[in-house]
Structures are given as structure tokens and as C-alpha cells.
Design a protein around this motif. Structure first.
Motif, mmCIF file in Angstrom:
data_model
loop_
_atom_site.group_PDB
_atom_site.id
_atom_site.type_symbol
_atom_site.label_atom_id
_atom_site.label_comp_id
_atom_site.label_asym_id
_atom_site.label_seq_id
_atom_site.Cartn_x
_atom_site.Cartn_y
_atom_site.Cartn_z
ATOM 1 N N PHE A 292 0.840 -1.197 0.000
ATOM 2 C CA PHE A 292 0.000 0.000 0.000
ATOM 3 C C PHE A 292 0.879 1.252 0.000
ATOM 4 O O PHE A 292 0.625 2.208 -0.742
ATOM 5 N N ASP A 293 1.915 1.239 0.829
ATOM 6 C CA ASP A 293 2.831 2.385 0.890
ATOM 7 C C ASP A 293 3.553 2.580 -0.441
ATOM 8 O O ASP A 293 3.743 3.718 -0.905
ATOM 9 N N LEU A 294 3.966 1.469 -1.061
ATOM 10 C CA LEU A 294 4.635 1.570 -2.362
ATOM 11 C C LEU A 294 3.676 2.109 -3.416
ATOM 12 O O LEU A 294 4.064 2.907 -4.276
ATOM 13 N N GLY A 295 2.417 1.667 -3.343
ATOM 14 C CA GLY A 295 1.407 2.180 -4.271
ATOM 15 C C GLY A 295 1.193 3.675 -4.103
ATOM 16 O O GLY A 295 1.032 4.410 -5.078
ATOM 17 N N THR A 296 1.226 4.137 -2.843
ATOM 18 C CA THR A 296 1.091 5.565 -2.573
ATOM 19 C C THR A 296 2.240 6.347 -3.212
ATOM 20 O O THR A 296 2.045 7.424 -3.789
ATOM 21 N N SER A 297 3.454 5.784 -3.119
ATOM 22 C CA SER A 297 4.614 6.435 -3.745
ATOM 23 C C SER A 297 4.466 6.478 -5.260
ATOM 24 O O SER A 297 4.791 7.491 -5.909
ATOM 25 N N MET A 298 3.961 5.378 -5.847
ATOM 26 C CA MET A 298 3.744 5.340 -7.291
ATOM 27 C C MET A 298 2.712 6.380 -7.710
ATOM 28 O O MET A 298 2.849 7.031 -8.759
ATOM 29 N N LEU A 299 1.678 6.530 -6.887
ATOM 30 C CA LEU A 299 0.644 7.515 -7.199
ATOM 31 C C LEU A 299 1.223 8.922 -7.197
ATOM 32 O O LEU A 299 0.900 9.741 -8.064
ATOM 33 N N GLU A 300 2.098 9.208 -6.253
ATOM 34 C CA GLU A 300 2.724 10.528 -6.201
ATOM 35 C C GLU A 300 3.622 10.755 -7.420
ATOM 36 O O GLU A 300 3.678 11.856 -7.970
ATOM 37 N N MET A 301 4.333 9.716 -7.849
ATOM 38 C CA MET A 301 5.170 9.848 -9.045
ATOM 39 C C MET A 301 4.312 10.040 -10.287
ATOM 40 O O MET A 301 4.673 10.786 -11.207
ATOM 41 N N PHE A 302 3.148 9.354 -10.309
ATOM 42 C CA PHE A 302 2.217 9.546 -11.427
ATOM 43 C C PHE A 302 1.772 11.002 -11.486
ATOM 44 O O PHE A 302 1.767 11.622 -12.555
ATOM 45 N N ARG A 303 1.394 11.560 -10.344
ATOM 46 C CA ARG A 303 0.974 12.962 -10.304
ATOM 47 C C ARG A 303 2.102 13.870 -10.796
ATOM 48 O O ARG A 303 1.876 14.822 -11.545
ATOM 49 N N ALA A 304 3.331 13.581 -10.343
ATOM 50 C CA ALA A 304 4.473 14.403 -10.748
ATOM 51 C C ALA A 304 4.708 14.314 -12.245
ATOM 52 O O ALA A 304 5.004 15.319 -12.905
ATOM 53 N N ALA A 305 4.581 13.094 -12.813
ATOM 54 C CA ALA A 305 4.798 12.913 -14.253
ATOM 55 C C ALA A 305 3.758 13.664 -15.060
ATOM 56 O O ALA A 305 4.068 14.332 -16.059
ATOM 57 N N VAL A 306 2.496 13.583 -14.632
ATOM 58 C CA VAL A 306 1.413 14.264 -15.336
ATOM 59 C C VAL A 306 1.578 15.775 -15.240
ATOM 60 O O VAL A 306 1.406 16.508 -16.222
ATOM 61 N N ASN A 307 1.946 16.261 -14.063
ATOM 62 C CA ASN A 307 2.140 17.700 -13.896
ATOM 63 C C ASN A 307 3.319 18.202 -14.708
ATOM 64 O O ASN A 307 3.303 19.332 -15.208
ATOM 65 N N GLN A 308 4.356 17.366 -14.851
ATOM 66 C CA GLN A 308 5.502 17.756 -15.667
ATOM 67 C C GLN A 308 5.084 17.934 -17.120
ATOM 68 O O GLN A 308 5.456 18.917 -17.771
ATOM 69 N N VAL A 309 4.275 16.992 -17.633
ATOM 70 C CA VAL A 309 3.799 17.095 -19.011
ATOM 71 C C VAL A 309 2.919 18.334 -19.181
ATOM 72 O O VAL A 309 3.041 19.074 -20.161
ATOM 73 N N ALA A 310 2.022 18.559 -18.200
ATOM 74 C CA ALA A 310 1.136 19.725 -18.277
ATOM 75 C C ALA A 310 1.938 21.022 -18.254
ATOM 76 O O ALA A 310 1.635 21.968 -18.988
ATOM 77 N N SER A 311 2.970 21.069 -17.409
ATOM 78 C CA SER A 311 3.817 22.263 -17.321
ATOM 79 C C SER A 311 4.548 22.501 -18.631
ATOM 80 O O SER A 311 4.638 23.638 -19.118
ATOM 81 N N GLU A 312 5.088 21.428 -19.218
ATOM 82 C CA GLU A 312 5.793 21.552 -20.494
ATOM 83 C C GLU A 312 4.858 22.029 -21.591
ATOM 84 O O GLU A 312 5.239 22.808 -22.465
#
Length: 322
Positions: free
Chosen positions: A178-198
């Protein structure tokens, strides 16, 4: 204890594999509601799944096939899909994306979609229930609508984590997963925000580029027209303008190219043929008629005086430029 669950067509009679993959694999909840159409004589497929809290990591190796996926089982799920090898065509929203090796994209699982793999393909996906995302995150992710390179980005880091969870991570407790999944979710958010920012940066750059080109077009006869004067007029720095046009024709070259083109058009205009070349040269920022003649000949292969004579002597005919 958590771990990797595997489903494979190995050991399944060739004649039964499509049915097994469409129905049997769905019964264990590994794939989702799908309709498979093989594009080769023998259909082979292997899937790996691992629950990471509310998320599902999904790995797939499969021979050429077409799959139509309905939204019944995947309602409200986003799929972050990485292409490890092969090429896939994704059809959704009436649009079409080509996902190539080393790229990722986001698929909205709440709507039907079709994927066509014309060659053997390997993929890793992260399935994310809508309920664990904010409205903003869901909107940003589902609006990506294109493929994104993995290299040198947060998306590449997330891919490495997904691959590790399927291929190297040993069985762990549910709280740990569950904790690892939470970390993956945060990385997903970061990846999506990076694309949106670009994308926002790209949109801003396109807007500035259009404003620069329009300003040049409207001020070609201004002898002081330059990167500095343009930057001052549109409210940005000359350095930023140079950066926007990096890899393209420079702003200075654009100015002189458009001035020469405007002069060429005037030389073909019957109503303006009485003007001297010197007048024309000074009107469009050239330092002298000699400067204008050299630049015109370099660009069009003929001197402006000869070009005007040719234009005047060829009514109705296209003027020849070397």
C-alpha cells in the motif's frame, strides 16, 4: 502477503487461446473486459499483475492482435501505459495515437478504446482508480491525449519502479505494498504535472513566436526593427526571443527575408514601378541601394533591376527566378 499474479496462454490449446484470454483471464480479474482478435496464426500472451494498495501494476507480452476494451470493468480507471517494445495504435475519443517503444501515454478506461498491435509487443501499465485522484489530477491526466518520451523524466523513474515491482520485488506485506502504491501515485501525479507544465511552456512559446512574426510583418519598413525593438514592444527580453527561435531561422534572418520578399512583390507591381531602387531600399531598412542589390541577388539569383525589367516585359507571365 502480496505478490505477482501471472496468466499465460502456455499450455492452452491454440484453438482455445482467444477464448481463454477473452473470458478465462477476465474471470480472475487480471485484464478487464476485452474482445481479442489475433493478427497472427498463433496467439500467445502472458500477463503479470500486482496489487499495490488501490493501484494495479500490469505487465503484458503478446503477439500481434487487436483488442477492443469496453468500460464495464474499468469504469473510472486511468491507465498509464508504457511501451517496452513493439508499436501499438490506440484509438479512442475518435482519435488515434501511435505508441512506440520508449514512450508512454494515459488512456481513460471509463471510455471504450481499441488497441492494435501489428507486431509482438511488451507493455507495462499502471491502473489507477479515479477515486484516488483529485478532480484536477484526473482532468490533467485524461487530457494528455498524446504519447510522451520516457527518457530523462519523472515518467522514466515511475516506469523503473513498475518494472521492478513485477520482475524483482519479492513478496511483501499488504501495508508495505500500500505504501509503495502511494509512492507510485505521487510519481504519477508528478509525471502528469511535468507534461502539463511543459505543454503550458510550449503554448506560451508558440504565442510569443506568433506575436514576434506578426510584429515583424507589420513593421518591415521600420529601419530600427531588431530583436531589441521587438522585445521592447511585446514585453519580453531579447534573450527569451532568441531562445524561442532556437533551432529555427533566426529573427534577424526572418526580418531580412521578409523585407526582401516584400521588395520582390513591389518590383512586380505595375503601380510601383516608377519608384527607384534606392527609395525601395531605404523604405525597407537597407543601408543603400548597393546593399539591397547584393542581398536581393543572393536571395533570388537575379539583380533587382533585371528582375523589374523582366516583370515589366512579361505581362501575364510568371517572373523567372533562378
Amino acid at each position: 502477503m502480496g505478490g505477482v499474479h501471472r496468466v499465460s496462454t502456455v499450455g492452452i490449446p491454440v484453438s482455445d487461446r482467444t477464448t481463454f484470454w477473452t473470458r478465462g483471464a477476465n474471470e480472475v480479474g487480471s485484464i478487464g473486459a476485452i474482445n481479442v482478435s489475433p493478427l497472427s496464426n498463433v496467439f500467445e500472451a502472458e500477463a503479470q499483475t500486482r496489487k499495490m494498495g488501490p493501484l494495479l501494476v500490469f505487465g503484458l507480452k503478446v503477439t500481434p492482435h487487436k483488442v477492443i476494451q469496453c468500460c464495464k470493468r474499468d469504469e473510472g480507471v486511468l491507465k498509464l501505459r508504457y511501451q517496452r517494445s513493439g508499436e501499438s495504435v490506440i484509438e479512442q475519443y475518435g482519435g488515434r495515437r501511435v505508441l512506440r517503444s520508449g514512450e508512454w501515454t494515459v488512456i481513460d478506461g471509463s471510455l471504450p478504446h481499441c488497441m492494435i498491435n501489428t507486431e509482438e509487443t511488451s507493455q507495462i501499465s499502471l491502473h489507477i482508480p479515479r477515486g484516488v485522484l483529485s478532480e484536477r489530477d484526473f482532468r490533467l491526466a485524461s487530457s494528455i491525449g498524446r504519447t510522451v518520451p520516457m527518457s530523462g523524466s519523472v515518467g522514466k523513474l515511475l516506469f523503473d519502479c513498475l518494472r521492478f515491482s513485477l520482475e524483482e520485488l519479492e513478496e511483501t506485506s499488504e501495508p508495505t505494498e500500500f505504501d509503495l502504491g502511494t509512492s507510485m501515485l505521487e510519481m504519477f501525479r508528478a509525471a502528469v504535472n511535468q507534461v502539463a507544465s511543459e505543454r503550458m511552456v510550449a503554448s506560451s512559446r508558440e504565442t510569443i513566436e506568433q506575436r514576434v512574426r506578426e510584429y515583424i510583418r507589420r513593421n518591415l519598413n521600420d529601419p530600427s526593427l531588431s530583436v531589441a525593438s521587438i522585445a521592447n514592444a511585446i514585453g519580453c527580453s531579447g534573450r527569451y526571443i532568441h531562445k524561442i527561435f532556437e533551432g529555427q531561422e533566426s529573427v534577424t534572418r526572418i526580418i531580412w527575408s521578409q523585407r526582401l520578399e516584400r521588395c520582390r512583390l513591389e518590383l512586380t507591381s505595375a503601380g510601383r514601378r516608377r519608384r527607384t531602387l534606392t527609395e525601395l531600399a531605404y523604405q525597407y531598412g537597407f543601408s543603400s541601394s548597393a546593399h539591397f542589390s547584393r542581398a536581393f541577388k543572393e536571395r533570388y539569383g537575379v539583380a533587382p533591376s533585371a528582375f523589374r525589367k523582366q516583370a515589366a516585359g512579361s505581362p501575364g507571365d510568371e517572373v523567372r527566378i533562378n
